[in-house]
Scaffold this motif. Structure first.
Motif, short mmCIF file in Angstrom:
data_model
loop_
_atom_site.label_atom_id
_atom_site.label_comp_id
_atom_site.label_asym_id
_atom_site.label_seq_id
_atom_site.Cartn_x
_atom_site.Cartn_y
_atom_site.Cartn_z
N ILE A 137 4.44 -17.38 10.83
CA ILE A 137 5.51 -17.17 9.86
C ILE A 137 5.09 -16.29 8.70
CG2 ILE A 137 6.67 -19.32 10.43
CD1 ILE A 137 5.38 -20.58 7.96
N GLY A 138 4.01 -15.52 8.83
CA GLY A 138 3.55 -14.68 7.74
C GLY A 138 4.50 -13.53 7.44
N HIS A 139 4.87 -13.35 6.17
CA HIS A 139 5.75 -12.25 5.75
C HIS A 139 5.39 -11.92 4.30
CE1 HIS A 139 10.14 -10.53 5.46
NE2 HIS A 139 9.22 -9.59 5.50
N TRP A 140 4.95 -10.65 4.07
CA TRP A 140 4.46 -10.31 2.74
C TRP A 140 4.90 -8.90 2.36
CZ3 TRP A 140 1.28 -11.42 6.93
CH2 TRP A 140 0.81 -12.74 7.02
N LEU A 141 4.95 -8.67 1.05
CA LEU A 141 5.13 -7.34 0.48
C LEU A 141 3.90 -7.00 -0.33
CD1 LEU A 141 8.83 -7.54 -0.84
CD2 LEU A 141 8.02 -6.62 1.35
N THR A 142 3.31 -5.83 -0.09
CA THR A 142 2.13 -5.39 -0.83
C THR A 142 2.46 -4.09 -1.55
OG1 THR A 142 0.70 -6.31 0.92
CG2 THR A 142 -0.31 -4.83 -0.68
N ASP A 143 2.35 -4.11 -2.88
CA ASP A 143 2.63 -2.93 -3.67
C ASP A 143 1.42 -2.00 -3.60
OD1 ASP A 143 3.09 -1.00 -5.67
OD2 ASP A 143 4.23 -2.40 -6.89
N ILE A 144 1.63 -0.83 -2.99
CA ILE A 144 0.53 0.14 -2.84
C ILE A 144 0.86 1.44 -3.59
CG2 ILE A 144 -0.28 -0.83 -0.67
CD1 ILE A 144 1.15 1.47 0.78
N THR A 145 1.69 1.33 -4.62
CA THR A 145 2.09 2.52 -5.39
C THR A 145 0.90 3.34 -5.88
OG1 THR A 145 4.07 1.30 -6.09
CG2 THR A 145 3.52 3.32 -7.30
N PRO A 146 -0.19 2.71 -6.36
CA PRO A 146 -1.31 3.53 -6.84
C PRO A 146 -1.95 4.42 -5.78
CG PRO A 146 -1.49 1.29 -7.67
CD PRO A 146 -0.41 1.28 -6.62
N VAL A 183 8.51 12.29 -8.00
CA VAL A 183 7.37 11.40 -8.22
C VAL A 183 7.65 10.09 -7.50
CG1 VAL A 183 8.33 10.45 -10.37
CG2 VAL A 183 5.86 10.36 -9.96
N VAL A 184 6.61 9.47 -6.93
CA VAL A 184 6.77 8.18 -6.26
C VAL A 184 6.82 7.09 -7.33
CG1 VAL A 184 5.73 6.52 -4.68
CG2 VAL A 184 5.63 8.96 -4.16
N GLU A 185 7.98 6.48 -7.45
CA GLU A 185 8.16 5.40 -8.43
C GLU A 185 7.59 4.09 -7.92
OE1 GLU A 185 9.43 4.02 -12.18
OE2 GLU A 185 9.34 6.06 -11.35
N GLN A 186 7.73 3.85 -6.61
CA GLN A 186 7.21 2.61 -6.02
C GLN A 186 6.99 2.82 -4.53
OE1 GLN A 186 9.68 -0.84 -6.74
NE2 GLN A 186 8.04 -2.28 -6.31
N MET A 187 5.91 2.25 -4.02
CA MET A 187 5.60 2.30 -2.59
C MET A 187 5.10 0.93 -2.16
SD MET A 187 3.51 5.16 -0.39
CE MET A 187 1.86 4.84 -1.03
N VAL A 188 5.75 0.36 -1.14
CA VAL A 188 5.50 -1.02 -0.73
C VAL A 188 5.33 -1.08 0.78
CG1 VAL A 188 6.48 -3.36 -0.63
CG2 VAL A 188 6.81 -1.96 -2.68
N LEU A 189 4.36 -1.87 1.23
CA LEU A 189 4.21 -2.17 2.65
C LEU A 189 4.78 -3.57 2.91
CD1 LEU A 189 0.70 -1.02 3.96
CD2 LEU A 189 2.94 -0.39 4.86
N GLU A 190 5.73 -3.63 3.83
CA GLU A 190 6.26 -4.92 4.29
C GLU A 190 5.61 -5.25 5.63
OE1 GLU A 190 10.42 -7.05 5.79
OE2 GLU A 190 10.35 -4.89 5.40
N GLN A 191 5.02 -6.42 5.71
CA GLN A 191 4.30 -6.81 6.91
C GLN A 191 4.69 -8.22 7.35
OE1 GLN A 191 2.86 -5.96 9.66
NE2 GLN A 191 0.74 -5.51 9.11
N SER A 192 5.02 -8.36 8.63
CA SER A 192 5.18 -9.67 9.26
C SER A 192 4.21 -9.74 10.43
CB SER A 192 6.61 -9.88 9.77
OG SER A 192 7.53 -9.90 8.70
N ILE A 193 3.51 -10.84 10.55
CA ILE A 193 2.60 -11.06 11.67
C ILE A 193 3.02 -12.33 12.37
CG2 ILE A 193 0.21 -11.44 12.39
CD1 ILE A 193 -0.72 -9.89 9.99
N GLY A 194 3.48 -12.20 13.61
CA GLY A 194 3.98 -13.34 14.36
C GLY A 194 3.32 -13.47 15.71
N CYS A 195 3.90 -14.32 16.55
CA CYS A 195 3.35 -14.61 17.88
C CYS A 195 4.42 -14.39 18.93
CB CYS A 195 2.83 -16.04 17.93
SG CYS A 195 1.74 -16.48 16.56
#
Length: 352
Positions: free
Chosen positions: A156-165, A94-106
């Motif tokens: 300098i954008g850097h985020w974690l988005t929980d997409i487990t659902p 079973v997937v306990e957790q699924m996360v997207l890590e995203q950085s957007i730079g120049c």
């Protein structure tokens, strides 16, 4: 003699020291105040949180979708594509957790003049192959798994988005490994006029555990559109007016409406408002209400609210608060980043 006080735009800037002792630009003080100076330490704390949370996920499986420096821009809504094989056996895990890590730079992280100047929507779509399937197009056949808003010219954008659902919908097949295709895109004209581009660094983090006695969720997808998307179709635009709710007619859950052993439900969606007068979507406060009704008794059995406003849209500084910057809004951008928007802020991920 009369002295007048007021706000005057300026290119004044400064630097901050991050948790590792490295200097970083504070950004542009569009309207210089002491408050601007305080934003960057809050954002440094956000970046430290991201690193801390990544450390907590170090035992999970990490998949590189787009390596640092991947050009986001293509023709129309065509962006970079990638294929990955994800170690997940739905029959035993079973997937306990699924996360997207995203950085957007120049192109030059030390020179923010190398960044595209305007804010745009960035979306990620994914599809996984069914047994016997050799290819799937994430843009035409897939589902949205991530949404971000670029900043006004900061890198300098850097985020974690929980997409487990989203895991039960993405990994729908009972196979020992999931072969999936991903794409990320924005409008092609985001940086073309000024010959500048956004660069991506995107990772998918999946933590799986033995299924034991855990129940797999039962997934329903009302109002889903599985048709080929045209230029605007990726957003599923709906005008915000008195007939808005008519776009979402009553949805009848197929039997069994409540699978054995399941005790709760959850509505999952990306909701953001875009556009101006007369639709008033970007700067209007909107709340969505989802109601579940027993068709036999007509009794309302559940009401779920989705606050479509992060933060209050009508606030002139709705995105420039201690809470929003601490939660990931890139501060001191080069445009009107401080205005509250409808479900989003410039320079931030959109929470699921």
């Amino acid at each position: 003699e009369t002295i007048d006080f007021g706000n005057i735009g300026t290119n004044a800037t400064g630097f901050s020291i991050d948790a590792m002792g490295q200097a970083r630009s504070v950004g542009t003080y569009l309207f210089p105040t002491i408050q601007n100076m305080g934003y960057m330490p809050l954002y440094e704390a956000h970046l430290a949180d991201v690193d801390h949370n990544l450390t907590a996920l170090q035992d999970a499986d990490h998949y590189t979708l787009f390596s640092k420096g991947t050009n986001l821009h293509g023709d129309g809504y065509v962006g970079p594509h990638t294929a990955v094989t994800i170690k997940y056996d739905k029959s035993t895990q079973v997937v306990e957790q699924m996360v997207l890590e995203q950085s957007i730079g120049c192109s030059n992280p030390d020179d923010e003049s190398s960044c595209p100047p305007w804010d745009h929507v960035v979306q990620a779509y994914a599809c996984c192959l069914a047994p016997g399937q050799s290819h799937c197009d994430p843009y035409k056949e897939g589902m949205e798994v991530g949404r971000w808003m670029t900043s006004f010219g900061r890198s300098i954008g850097h985020w974690l988005t929980d997409i487990t659902p989203l895991a039960p919908m993405l990994f729908a097949s009972d196979v020992s490994e999931q072969r999936c295709n991903f794409t990320t895109f924005t409008v092609s004209w985001a940086g073309q006029a000024v010959h500048k581009k956004w660069l991506l660094d995107t990772n998918l983090i999946v933590k799986v555990e033995s299924k034991t006695q855990k129940l797999l969720p039962q997934v329903y997808e009302p109002w889903i559109e599985r048709t080929s998307k045209d230029t605007w179709g990726v957003f599923h635009w709906y005008t915000v007016n008195t007939t808005y709710a008519d776009n979402f007619p009553a949805y009848a859950f197929p039997p069994p409406s409540t699978p054995a052993g399941h005790t709760k439900g959850r509505v999952v969606a990306f909701l953001t408002g875009h556009g101006g007068d007369p639709d008033c979507a970007e700067f209007c406060a909107v709340v969505h209400r989802f109601t579940v009704t027993n068709t036999k008794t007509q009794a309302v059995v559940a009401t779920m609210w989705a606050n479509f406003t992060l933060p209050i849209s009508n606030s002139p500084e709705g995105c420039a608060t201690a809470d929003t910057v601490r939660s990931g809004v890139v501060p001191n951008e080069h445009g009107t980043w401080y205005f509250g928007r409808n479900g989003w802020c410039n320079g931030r991920n959109v929470d699921l």
